[in-house]
Design a protein around this motif. Structure first.
Motif, PDB file in Angstrom:
ATOM      1  N   ASN A 288      15.045  24.396 -34.033  1.00 22.66           N
ATOM      2  CA  ASN A 288      14.720  22.836 -33.776  1.00 22.66           C
ATOM      3  C   ASN A 288      15.506  22.835 -32.402  1.00 22.66           C
ATOM      4  N   ASP A 289      15.113  21.830 -31.461  1.00 19.91           N
ATOM      5  CA  ASP A 289      15.697  21.607 -30.067  1.00 19.91           C
ATOM      6  C   ASP A 289      17.088  21.443 -30.230  1.00 19.91           C
ATOM      7  N   MET A 290      17.828  22.009 -29.202  1.00 19.86           N
ATOM      8  CA  MET A 290      19.587  22.018 -29.301  1.00 19.86           C
ATOM      9  C   MET A 290      20.075  21.269 -27.989  1.00 19.86           C
ATOM     10  N   THR A 291      21.395  20.849 -28.369  1.00  9.96           N
ATOM     11  CA  THR A 291      22.055  20.334 -26.877  1.00  9.96           C
ATOM     12  C   THR A 291      23.321  20.821 -27.143  1.00  9.96           C
ATOM     13  N   VAL A 292      23.623  21.372 -26.069  1.00  8.04           N
ATOM     14  CA  VAL A 292      24.978  22.184 -25.834  1.00  8.04           C
ATOM     15  C   VAL A 292      25.893  21.584 -24.394  1.00  8.04           C
ATOM     16  N   LYS A 293      27.176  21.829 -24.433  1.00 11.27           N
ATOM     17  CA  LYS A 293      27.877  21.463 -23.323  1.00 11.27           C
ATOM     18  C   LYS A 293      27.756  22.620 -22.355  1.00 11.27           C
ATOM     19  N   ILE A 294      28.358  22.368 -20.868  1.00 14.22           N
ATOM     20  CA  ILE A 294      28.401  23.586 -19.981  1.00 14.22           C
ATOM     21  C   ILE A 294      29.732  24.013 -20.635  1.00 14.22           C
ATOM     22  N   ASN A 295      29.571  25.757 -20.656  1.00 18.50           N
ATOM     23  CA  ASN A 295      30.427  26.670 -20.999  1.00 18.50           C
ATOM     24  C   ASN A 295      30.628  26.575 -22.658  1.00 18.50           C
ATOM     25  N   GLU A 296      29.845  25.642 -23.234  1.00 21.17           N
ATOM     26  CA  GLU A 296      29.960  25.791 -24.835  1.00 21.17           C
ATOM     27  C   GLU A 296      28.838  26.838 -25.219  1.00 21.17           C
ATOM     28  N   THR A 297      29.686  27.539 -26.289  1.00 18.59           N
ATOM     29  CA  THR A 297      28.608  28.674 -27.087  1.00 18.59           C
ATOM     30  C   THR A 297      28.400  27.998 -28.399  1.00 18.59           C
ATOM     31  N   LYS A 298      27.136  27.981 -28.714  1.00 13.61           N
ATOM     32  CA  LYS A 298      26.494  27.436 -29.846  1.00 13.61           C
ATOM     33  C   LYS A 298      25.533  28.327 -30.455  1.00 13.61           C
ATOM     34  N   LYS A 299      25.698  28.797 -31.924  1.00 15.72           N
ATOM     35  CA  LYS A 299      24.735  29.566 -32.536  1.00 15.72           C
ATOM     36  C   LYS A 299      23.519  29.099 -32.870  1.00 15.72           C
ATOM     37  N   ILE A 300      22.497  29.729 -32.666  1.00 17.53           N
ATOM     38  CA  ILE A 300      21.032  29.436 -32.988  1.00 17.53           C
ATOM     39  C   ILE A 300      20.928  29.690 -34.593  1.00 17.53           C
ATOM     40  N   SER A 301      20.215  28.534 -35.006  1.00 18.58           N
ATOM     41  CA  SER A 301      20.260  28.570 -36.524  1.00 18.58           C
ATOM     42  C   SER A 301      18.498  28.517 -36.691  1.00 18.58           C
ATOM     43  N   PRO A 302      17.703  29.369 -36.758  1.00 21.11           N
ATOM     44  CA  PRO A 302      16.304  29.282 -36.924  1.00 21.11           C
ATOM     45  C   PRO A 302      15.798  28.842 -38.426  1.00 21.11           C
TER      46      PRO A 302
END
Length: 666
Positions: A288-302
């Motif tokens: 699914n499409d994702m939204t993150v903030k600058i310098n934020e790290t978020k795990k990809i969940s397929p």
């Protein structure tokens, strides 16, 4: 009777010969090599060879049809066994009978043209000797391309003869793809591998889905030089499996149960075992499409369908890494904007692709101009500046340090106090906090007076995993070591704990901080080397360690080699005991030493400093005497040096003469 005997022997030899040939045939294999003959290359090579012969005034060679046919055969043979011995175990010259061959050059790996090949052969003494040999009259040159996985490896052979060419070939161009059967004995058969329907050309590990069929399409032969040639699958025999994971028949492998197993195949007398994984086929892979903030790290969940599908690899690639970058299976926001993430991977025997959108939003946070910093002395400061991630200036910031012992901070100005690690943190109620890890790379004093760097527990000049291991062993032991407690206390809480152990590993892996090394004691000097005392008299010698900023222990050991003459105390104080001469030695903690000679006696009259003529008083003549000694007009003894050396440089100079005059004027 004799004629019958000769006939019997002849027949026997023929029968034995036939038997031996049949025995040899039973021990050899015909390897079908797919080749394309290159007659143009062979003709160009003949021209180039004759140009080399012309340089040494050798007659040109003529291409012979039989020799060329044999050379083409040999070019295919060296794809199986790269040697002048043929794969069937016989010498190269048995490849042709008329005209007979006397010399051979072989090569593999050429692409197009002859300049590189000729240069290589010409630079090789053995090959060059064959090319220019005067008694060679004819030659056969063979060149073939051997196919493997859509690419070709090239092999070339020159066969030289001392006899004239019988017939001259007129072949040009390239042949059609053809099968060249190469007879080889087991000794020269090296290795093989298999293609399958999804083979990528680089692995011997096979995969099949449960309920899916894997078709072994072809095999390929691997020579002793690691060259490869495609072999038809009909030459491969597959062994029957007794495995719960898969079934195998005539090269068709079907997955039955998830797990890992092997199957065996044999070719040309070689048997090989191949590992294979069996798993569940994946129907779909999406993110699914994702939204993150600058310098934020978020795990990809397929989303994987079915969820138990066996996935071997997944690779994520950002189309705009300046907006969002990939770290393993995580998205890291870099700058404001949107981008697409492409996905590629492998599931059992299928590759798959997908993509999804990532939107990066601005995340305003507090940041510092330094996140790590190292002081190399206590005479410097650091100005930390707190700003916002959008470039604005940060207000209402408070500062603190987690150890005032190591460094203090005042409105962002950091002042080091002693060696060690310290974290300085800036905090804003609205925008969070940011910190800078600081290392004051200045040695601290240890229990024996020597010095060491915080973090360098074993004092080898580096902060590494060995130091962490030492702390771990120390923390579980029942012993106490004051120095380890000092050097290993990274978080400055006064004792060794798990945080100290892991912090050293983090520091080592980060590879940013370093010690400034250790300075060993190089020498020790005494201000006096000759001393005269009365019995009961006292004098003090002063020892100076070099360099003065050594990190070794400054502890000195004093010793008299005859305590019946003179004794020395711990600070260099010497006392005359009895008549005689002895040596006083001072030794540093690392074994450097210096000596002074002490003379003690009841009849010794103490000298007056500066009284070089020893008349009991200081006069102008003593200054004149000093000048004589300085100019070398008088023989200078150790006794005179003791009297006239005012600046302790172990000689009498004009400076000492001036000091004597000053003493006289007083």
């Amino acid at each position: 009777m004799k004629r019958l005997m000769r006939l019997y022997i002849t027949v026997l030899l023929i029968v034995v010969g036939l038997f031996c040939n049949n025995a040899h045939a039973l021990e050899s294999y015909n390897i079908p090599i797919t080749v394309i003959r290159d007659y143009d290359w062979a003709n160009e090579a003949l021209t180039a060879t004759n140009e080399v012969r012309k340089e040494v005034n050798s007659e040109p060679l003529t291409m012979d049809s039989n020799l060329q046919e044999a050379a083409m055969k040999r070019a295919a043979e060296i794809a199986v066994h790269f040697d002048h011995t043929r794969p069937n175990g016989k010498s190269f010259y048995t490849a042709v009978s008329t005209p007979s061959a006397s010399g051979e050059n072989i090569l593999y790996g050429y692409r197009t043209g002859n300049s590189g090949v000729m240069y290589g052969w010409k630079e090789s003494p053995g090959h060059y000797k064959n090319m220019i040999k005067e008694d060679y009259k004819s030659v056969g040159i063979g060149a073939v391309a051997v196919e493997y996985s859509g690419s070709k490896t090239y092999f070339a052979v020159q066969m030289f003869s001392r006899y004239d060419a019988i017939s001259t070939p007129n072949k040009t161009g390239k042949s059609d793809t053809m099968i060249e059967y190469v007879e080889s004995i087991p000794e020269y058969i090296h290795d093989f591998n298999l293609y399958h329907s999804n083979y990528n050309g680089t692995t011997e590990h096979y995969y099949v889905g449960i309920g899916e069929t894997l078709n072994i399409k072809n095999a390929y032969y691997i020579s002793d030089e690691d060259t490869k040639a495609t072999i038809d699958i009909s030459n491969v025999k597959f062994n029957t499996l007794n495995s719960p994971y898969l079934s195998l028949k005539d090269g068709l492998i079907m997955g039955v149960k998830e797990g890992q197993t092997t199957f065996k195949a044999s070719m040309f007398g070689m048997e090989k075992e191949f590992p294979i994984d069996v798993g569940y086929i994946m129907d779909s892979f999406s993110v699914n499409d994702m939204t993150v903030k600058i310098n934020e790290t978020k795990k990809i969940s397929p989303t994987i369908v079915p969820s138990n599908a066996t996935i071997y690899s997944v690779t994520y690639t950002s189309q705009s890494p300046e907006i969002a970058k990939i770290e393993d299976d995580k998205i890291v926001g870099v700058s404001k904007g949107s981008t697409t993430i492409n996905v590629s991977g492998m599931s059992i025997n299928k590759s798959f692709r997908a993509s999804f959108k990532v939107k990066v939003e601005e995340d305003i946070r507090l940041k510092l101009n330094n996140t790590q910093y190292q002081f190399n002395s206590l005479n410097e400061t650091l100005k930390l500046e707190a700003t916002l991630s959008n470039g604005s200036k940060a207000n209402d910031v408070t500062w603190k340090t987690d150890s005032d012992l190591v460094a203090s901070v005042n409105n962002g100005v950091v002042t080091p106090k002693r060696g060690g690690f310290v974290r300085v943190t800036a905090t804003s109620l609205k925008y969070g906090s940011a910190s800078c890890l600081i290392y004051v790379s200045v040695p601290v004093t240890l229990s024996d007076g020597s010095k060491g760097y915080i973090g360098d527990v074993n004092k080898d000049g580096n902060i590494n995993s060995i130091d962490s291991s030492m702390l771990q062993d120390y923390s579980i032991s029942a012993t106490f070591d004051e120095d380890i407690n000092i050097l290993g206390d990274i978080n400055n809480n006064g004792y060794i704990d798990l945080e100290d152990i892991t912090s050293i590993l983090d520091i080592y892996n980060d590879n940013f901080f370093y010690t400034n090394g250790y300075k060993e004691i190089e020498s020790v000097n005494l201000n006096k080397n000759n001393i005269t005392l009365k019995i009961g008299g006292k004098d003090t010698v002063i020892a100076t360690i070099n360099p003065t900023d050594t990190t070794d222990s400054p502890t000195l050991t004093w010793k008299s080699d005859n305590v019946n003459v003179a004794r020395v105390a711990g600070k260099g104080e010497i006392t005359g005991i009895g008549n005689g001469t002895c040596t006083i030695t001072v030794t540093t903690s690392n074994g450097k030493s210096a000596e002074a000679t002490v003379k003690v006696g009841t009849g010794i009259t103490p000298y007056l400093k500066g009284d070089l003529n020893e008349n009991g008083k200081i006069e102008v003549i003593d200054a004149v005497e000093a000048l004589y000694y300085a100019l070398g007009k008088r023989e200078l003894t150790n006794h005179k040096i003791e009297i006239g050396d005012f600046n302790n440089d172990q000689r009498v100079t004009a400076i000492d003469a001036v000091d004597i005059l000053r003493l006289y004027m007083k």
